[in-house]
Write an enzyme that holds these catalytic residues in place. Structure first.
Site, short mmCIF file in Angstrom:
data_model
loop_
_atom_site.label_atom_id
_atom_site.label_comp_id
_atom_site.label_asym_id
_atom_site.label_seq_id
_atom_site.Cartn_x
_atom_site.Cartn_y
_atom_site.Cartn_z
N HIS A 38 4.90 7.50 -1.01
CA HIS A 38 4.91 7.21 0.43
C HIS A 38 4.53 5.74 0.59
O HIS A 38 3.42 5.34 0.25
CB HIS A 38 3.95 8.14 1.16
CG HIS A 38 4.20 9.58 0.82
ND1 HIS A 38 5.03 10.39 1.54
CD2 HIS A 38 3.75 10.34 -0.23
CE1 HIS A 38 5.09 11.59 0.98
NE2 HIS A 38 4.31 11.57 -0.09
N MET A 48 0.85 -1.19 0.00
CA MET A 48 0.00 0.00 0.00
C MET A 48 0.88 1.23 0.00
O MET A 48 1.87 1.30 0.71
CB MET A 48 -0.90 0.01 1.23
CG MET A 48 -1.66 1.30 1.42
SD MET A 48 -2.72 1.70 0.03
CE MET A 48 -3.81 0.29 0.06
N CYS A 49 0.49 2.19 -0.79
CA CYS A 49 1.28 3.41 -0.89
C CYS A 49 0.36 4.62 -1.07
O CYS A 49 -0.79 4.48 -1.49
CB CYS A 49 2.23 3.35 -2.08
SG CYS A 49 3.38 1.96 -2.02
N GLY A 50 0.91 5.77 -0.75
CA GLY A 50 0.29 7.03 -1.13
C GLY A 50 1.08 7.59 -2.29
O GLY A 50 2.29 7.82 -2.16
N ASN A 101 0.87 1.75 -6.53
CA ASN A 101 0.11 1.45 -5.33
C ASN A 101 -0.70 0.20 -5.62
O ASN A 101 -1.86 0.28 -6.04
CB ASN A 101 -0.81 2.62 -4.96
CG ASN A 101 -1.70 2.29 -3.78
OD1 ASN A 101 -1.35 1.47 -2.94
ND2 ASN A 101 -2.86 2.93 -3.71
#
Length: 640
Positions: free
Chosen positions: A52, A1-3, A76
């Site tokens: 992120h 999971m990423c931003g 993501n």
């Protein structure tokens, strides 16, 4: 999971080398393990990439990633199948390696057509000045766009910020396919052209042209006039990752498998009658197999202390759970928990996250009214004073004020799971939310995550899922209750079961009015809109805690299997509630050894958790929710 985020400007004077503080903060909450920014600047445009990362597999790979040719990639997603990713490898690196070797548009589309798993991405292709981006077929990962300054800038981001007005809204990138923008051309023409490479919805040429035309019209309706949407000139498309829905109707009149069931009390034996049929039993076992594989992929793709002995794991991690389940005790979450138990190492606890919102009737002291009278209408109490007293009482004796339906079924479900596997540590986490806490955190944290969705239903479900996935509550054991914070980075949710297996009351209404043909169309519609109705919102809400939502019922192989079945093998709405809807899932539960939960009727989360009764009782689910608009109006008044 990423931003992930990319801010593009076609005007030097409007370009900022830093993201706005609130947007950066929201992105970091999604990806707490690594943050990085990268600038790409040409004569015509500037791009600021921001990544992120929530680290879950392989070596920690900071994003954005770049290569020697100036290409930049933000990912993501999770590759669960379709492209080989070894256990020790990082899928961001694997995807970028393949992307960098793509020679043309067709190669890029072929790559993303192969990926099975949730994803959203942003890819800058330096040689062609192209910005590619999109979401997977079901839209399981959020991606928003925001166009401003009359075409002088735009932004793509996993999450937005609190909007200050209708004209300043973030909107979800439609899960209609992959988009490409020619940045150099856009800077010269001063208009942004979104080239769409759609999912191929059918094999017929005319059908796909009609679907693309409809998609272009729908997408354009919500965009500013300087943003144009067009089909790609080469008429290229992505390959649909699931088989088409089986719309077949029975040749003979449709009747119940066992008409006596509808007249007798519902028991587990009622369901066992269906399993005496050889074909039905085989289909149910196939369903269990494909769903079990989907769960396995989602609980094993994360780091564990595998080099430690089981006793050392328990000592070092204090029984740390890596996987949590959004858990109501209903049929969806029970089956997911039972299958997770089959694949998660036995020495590892599983967190069962059960959320309840304070029921006013059960928490108001008799002497609350200053005049010494009982208050007849509990809803008329001053909410702030009520919440303070209730929260204090809840802290003193957690759980007593929160006997909502989902708490009752959750506790019963816990006993079933404990009986099925007494060797497993099942952490039943009672998450209790007062009115004051709901209102405060909706205002400060949740409302912008739910937006751009804005209905009463979005508010109820979004808030309930946010509190549940946060995992802060009371760990209930035989020795009592103690404060507990779930450390699980992966959160399993049962979304997708109701949509595919006729679990909602509207399915029964449609069936009664239009038969199996109408039911087929309703299910087709549910799957078609799940990206815009549910998944982007739930991804933003859960990821705000630095956790990743995983959806086993929306695994491509699960959806393809269910799509291949005729509707009467999935549900039988001539039977009563609690047995007819999601029939195949209930039969799977019986095969897995589950008992009472197999016969529980569908109960929506907003009613089971009682959040729908917290503030207003006279609202419709489809109404615009004023509680989500308050912040926008406040911000607007401050800015003015």
């Amino acid at each position: 999971m990423c931003g992930i985020c990319c801010a593009v400007s076609f005007s030097v004077e409007h370009f900022s080398r830093d993201l706005k503080e609130d947007l950066l903060c929201n992105l970091k909450r999604r990806g707490p393990d690594s943050s990085k920014q990268l600038l790409r600047s040409t004569v015509n445009y500037q791009c600021l990439f921001s990544g992120h990362v929530l680290h879950l597999r392989g070596l920690l790979t900071a994003q954005p990633v770049e290569d020697e040719r100036g290409n930049v990639f933000l990912w993501n997603g999770e590759v669960f199948s379709g492209i080989k990713v070894e256990a020790e490898e990082n899928d961001t690196q694997i995807m970028f390696h393949y992307l960098s070797s793509c020679k043309n548009e067709s190669d890029i589309l072929s790559l993303f057509s192969k990926v099975q798993g949730p994803w959203s991405f942003i890819y800058y292709q330096a040689s062609s000045h192209s910005l590619w981006f999109g979401r997977d077929f079901f839209g399981r990962r959020s991606l928003l766009w925001h166009f401003s300054n009359l075409g002088k800038s735009f932004c793509l981001s996993s999450v937005g910020t609190q909007a200050s007005g209708v004209a300043d809204q973030w909107q979800e990138v439609p899960a209609s396919g992959i988009f490409r923008i020619d940045l150099k051309s856009a800077s010269i023409s001063q208009s942004v052209v979104l080239k769409l490479y759609p999912w191929k919805y059918s094999s017929g040429g005319d059908d796909i042209r009609e679907c693309v035309h409809n998609s272009l019209t729908e997408i354009s309706a919500d965009l500013p006039t300087f943003v144009l949407v067009a089909a790609n000139e080469a008429k290229l498309y992505l390959k649909d990752p699931v088989v088409p829905l089986n719309m077949a109707l029975p040749q003979a009149a449709f009747e119940t498998h066992c008409s006596s069931i509808s007249r007798s009390p519902l028991t587990r034996e009622s369901l066992r009658v269906f399993l005496t049929d050889g074909h039905t039993k085989e289909v149910v076992q196939q369903f269990i197999g494909v769903l079990s594989t989907a769960v396995k992929r989602r609980v094993l793709c994360l780091p564990r202390d595998e080099n430690l002995a089981p006793s050392e794991v328990l000592k070092t991690s204090n029984g740390k759970a890596n996987v949590a389940v959004l858990f109501s005790g209903g049929i969806d979450s029970m089956v997911i928990a039972a299958l997770a138990d089959h694949h998660i190492p036995l020495d590892e606890p599983i967190d069962l996250l059960n959320v309840a919102f304070m029921t006013k009737e059960k928490t108001i002291p008799v002497n609350f009214n200053k005049k010494g009278r009982k208050q007849k209408n509990h809803c008329e109490m001053p909410s702030e004073e009520f919440s303070k007293r209730a929260a204090a009482t809840a802290a003193a004796s957690p759980g007593e004020q929160f006997s909502v339906p989902d708490r009752v079924t959750g506790r019963a479900g816990l006993k079933e799971l404990q009986a099925a596997n007494p060797s497993r540590i099942w952490n039943f986490v009672e998450i209790n939310v007062s009115l004051e806490e709901l209102q405060r955190l909706r205002r400060t944290r949740i409302s912008h995550l739910i937006q751009p969705l804005d209905t009463v239903l979005d508010d109820s479900i979004g808030c309930a899922v946010w509190f549940a996935s946060r995992g802060a509550g009371w760990l209930v054991t035989q020795d009592g209750a103690q404060p507990y914070q779930s450390s699980a980075k992966v959160v399993l949710t049962g979304i997708g079961a109701d949509e595919q297996l006729a679990g909602y009351s509207r399915h029964r209404v449609r069936f009664l009015a239009h038969g199996l043909e109408g039911l087929n169309k309703e299910i087709e519609m549910e799957l078609g809109r799940i990206s815009s109705r549910n998944l982007g919102r739930d991804d933003r809400v859960i990821s705000d805690h630095g956790k990743e939502a995983r959806f086993p019922f929306l695994d491509e192989n699960v959806v393809s299997f269910l799509n291949s079945l005729p509707v009467w093998e999935k549900a039988n709405l001539t039977l009563p509630r609690g047995i007819g809807e999601k029939l195949i899932l209930r039969l799977a539960a019986v095969e897995l050894g589950l008992t009472a939960s197999a016969l529980l009727p569908k109960r929506a989360m907003q009613f089971g958790s009682r959040i729908a009764k917290m503030e207003k009782n006279n609202e419709k689910a489809s109404d615009k929710c004023g509680r989500l608009q308050i912040i926008s109006l406040e911000n607007l008044s401050v800015e003015n």
